[in-house]
Design an enzyme around this catalytic site. Structure first.
Site, short mmCIF file in Angstrom:
data_model
loop_
_atom_site.label_atom_id
_atom_site.label_comp_id
_atom_site.label_asym_id
_atom_site.label_seq_id
_atom_site.Cartn_x
_atom_site.Cartn_y
_atom_site.Cartn_z
CE LYS A 14 108.19 19.84 51.71
NZ LYS A 14 107.89 20.68 50.51
N GLY A 41 95.55 28.93 59.37
CA GLY A 41 94.16 28.89 58.92
C GLY A 41 93.75 27.69 58.10
CG ASP A 101 101.49 21.17 42.34
OD1 ASP A 101 100.50 20.84 41.66
OD2 ASP A 101 101.88 20.50 43.32
CE LYS A 117 98.54 20.05 44.82
NZ LYS A 117 98.71 18.58 44.59
N PRO A 118 94.26 24.37 45.27
CG PRO A 118 92.09 23.55 45.50
CD PRO A 118 93.14 23.83 44.48
CG ASN A 162 100.37 22.97 46.70
OD1 ASN A 162 100.40 22.17 47.64
ND2 ASN A 162 100.83 22.66 45.50
CG ASP A 211 104.43 21.28 47.94
OD1 ASP A 211 105.59 21.21 47.47
OD2 ASP A 211 103.68 20.29 48.01
CB THR A 246 97.89 18.56 40.52
OG1 THR A 246 98.81 18.63 41.63
CG2 THR A 246 96.69 17.71 40.90
#
Length: 359
Positions: free
Chosen positions: A43, A107, A148, A150-151, A153, A166, A183
């Protein structure tokens, strides 16, 4: 942890193969460490951009939290043992960038799988939900608010299990905070209303994600953040008529507007393995009725769930990603490498706020 190479670790020690993530302040590359031939997620964030956007403090939060969850912190009072986090292996910097050497999770994003499958059965969704619950529980017990969920992350490892990535807006708090973060689709009402809030916002996000996984779209079905915020404040959520009653009730308890009554916000170690059936909750098919706050581990939707086997990764995932080799990045979306780094100048040492960071 000692550096992978030595104290002079730098970007030239890595061969950058493919962009696997693209954010506001930089990119994530599948990278091969040249000496060990081991794949990592590298990163890279732009120092100048973080400074210009007043994000240095948030970047430091992420750096410290990554060290905590990876067992690299000097704080001996923190002991985080959870297999659902992508860990940091090393860190270095130069005059333009900071570099995180993270686990490579091959994955791809849960987001990609959700778009492919459209929606999951309650049984398959439960496999992911249980992992998220245990991970949030671990973070909260160590005073870390994620903010945060969410899919995008959540990555899927080679065994089909989830990994949180993240931690850019995560933060350690003693009690409450009030920063607008996250988000829009997954934000809790208290964040949208600019009220003080605490760990309960993560359980709201889980409710939205659970709805999205099992219905096929989020409950707001909007792209405009302003319209999303309006719907969140109203709190009106419509459920499919044929939704599993236990699943529906589980989501309803997570999407309670009052954080003091929201499920999941008072987890206790001594209660964790209890799997009591709360029959009063099953009859609650309307958010207008009085909802009794319960421990998320005790909800009837999770009754008799094999938590020990889950934590030991003994359960067989319903989806196993196809991975041809250890550095296979085919499960990730394609990102364009626009090479926009040239617009940022070197930062003078006396003005560099990152030089004091220690790994």
């Amino acid at each position: 942890m000692e550096s992978l190479i030595n104290d002079t670790l730098n970007k030239h020690n890595f061969e950058m193969i493919k962009i696997i993530g693209n954010g506001s302040y930089g990119k994530v590359y599948l990278s091969i460490e040249k000496k060990t031939k081991k794949p990592f997620a590298l990163k890279i964030q732009k120092k100048n951009l973080l400074i210009l956007q007043n994000q240095v403090e948030h970047a430091l939060y992420e750096f410290n939290i990554l060290k905590l969850i990876s067992g690299k912190s000097k704080n001996n009072n923190i002991n985080i043992k959870n297999k659902s986090f992508s860990l940091i292996n090393d860190f270095f910097q130069d005059s333009k960038f900071i570099y995180y050497v993270l686990d490579f999770v091959p994955g791809g994003e849960l987001f990609t799988l959700m778009r492919k499958e459209i929606k999951f059965s309650p049984l398959n969704a439960k496999f992911y939900i249980a992992q998220i619950i245990d991970a949030l529980d671990t973070l909260h017990k160590n005073k870390i608010i994620y903010r945060d969920l969410k899919p995008e992350n959540l990555l899927i490892d080679s065994d089909g299990y989830l990994k949180f990535v993240d931690f850019g807006v995560a933060k350690q708090i003693e009690n409450r905070t009030n920063t607008l973060a996250g988000t829009p689709t997954y934000m809790a009402p208290e964040i949208v209303k600019k009220e003080d809030y605490s760990f309960e916002v993560d359980w709201w996000s889980l409710g939205i994600l659970t709805y999205e996984m099992t219905v096929g779209l989020d409950p707001w079905d909007e792209n405009d953040p302003i319209k999303i915020y309006e719907k969140i404040k109203k709190g009106l959520i419509l459920f499919p008529k044929n939704m599993d009653k236990k699943l529906k009730n589980f989501i309803q308890h997570l999407l309670i507007g009052d954080p003091k009554k929201r499920m999941g916000s008072f987890i206790d170690d001594n209660q964790k393995e209890k799997e009591k059936e709360n029959e009063n909750t099953l009859n609650n098919n309307s958010t207008k009725k009085e909802i009794k706050k319960i421990n998320i581990y005790e909800h009837i939707f999770l009754k008799n769930y094999p938590w020990k086997e889950l934590r030991n990764k003994e359960l067989i995932a319903f989806y196993i990603p196809k991975i041809k080799k250890k550095d296979d990045a085919s499960n990730f979306n394609e990102y364009q490498d626009d090479d926009d780094d040239v617009e940022f100048d070197d930062i003078l040492e006396e003005k560099d706020p990152f030089l004091s960071w220690e790994f």
